[in-house]
Scaffold this active site. Structure first.
Site, short mmCIF file in Angstrom:
data_model
loop_
_atom_site.label_atom_id
_atom_site.label_comp_id
_atom_site.label_asym_id
_atom_site.label_seq_id
_atom_site.Cartn_x
_atom_site.Cartn_y
_atom_site.Cartn_z
CE LYS A 118 3.81 -3.12 -0.29
NZ LYS A 118 2.97 -4.33 -0.07
CG ASP A 151 -1.37 -2.57 -2.94
OD1 ASP A 151 -1.74 -2.16 -4.07
OD2 ASP A 151 -2.11 -2.56 -1.94
#
Length: 216
Positions: free
Chosen positions: A120, A138
């Site tokens: 991420k 997220d």
């Protein structure tokens, strides 16, 4: 969600915010990498408060090493998991200085080899710093992708792959920003504010909150 609906979904988000940006404050690519690393399980607002004074002193990995782990902790002690994050940021700085000439590599796989940098974080850096068409999933994007039907998946990686496959060309660079902001401010976890959502008619969520709760 059908292709036409996906295009319309992004079109409306884009119309409201044509040039979305990360809410993390930074002055260069290295500071972005540090800020995103620090933001894990923390809010952008909290990270920005902690990095304001830090980034006034530290603009490069070499300067981070000069500051040292103890000095770094003093700046970020208000952030969750700051001890572990401080160790990772210092270890990351050492690798960047010794193996990359102090520069942040423009490669996602290489970024994920750095301490504290997961997929991420690497996706955020690739997108914000280098304009790559990456999708940093997220908790907000995971929720929006599943709740709306835009990109349902059981894992962040599954959602990322569906976004990558299904997001039309005009929206790919900014897509993850639109989805994060939508999840953060409209499609909230506890009570989605469907009454003011501009894509509610395209959304597959069955328990829509169509009226603003009293007292809010």
């Amino acid at each position: 969600m059908k292709k036409d609906d996906i295009f319309e979904f992004y079109s409306r988000l884009a119309a409201d915010n044509p040039a979305p940006e990360t809410e993390l404050n930074y002055g260069n690519v290295y500071q972005l990498l540090v800020a995103v690393t620090l933001s894990a399980q923390s809010t952008d607002v909290g990270v920005n408060k902690a990095t304001r004074a830090l980034f006034a002193k530290v603009q490069t990995p070499a300067q981070m090493l000069e500051l040292g782990e103890t000095g770094l902790k003093e700046h970020i002690k208000t952030i969750g998991l700051y001890n572990t994050k401080a160790k990772n940021v210092i270890a990351m700085a050492e690798i960047l200085v010794n193996a990359h000439g102090g520069e942040v590599p423009e490669d996602r796989d290489m970024l994920t080899t750095l301490p504290g940098v997961g997929r991420k974080t690497a996706n955020v850096v690739m997108n914000c710093a280098f304009g790559a068409e990456t999708f940093a999933v997220d908790t907000h994007i995971f929720r929006v992708g599943n709740r709306t039907g835009l990109a349902p998946g059981k894992t962040p990686l599954a959602v990322e792959k569906k976004l990558d496959k299904g997001t039309p060309a005009p929206f790919r660079v900014h897509a993850h920003h639109w989805l994060i902001l939508h999840g953060r401010y409209v499609c909230k976890a506890r009570t989605p504010e469907c009454w003011r959502c501009n894509v509610t008619d395209l959304c597959r969520f069955k328990k829509k909150v169509t009226e603003k709760p009293k007292g809010r």
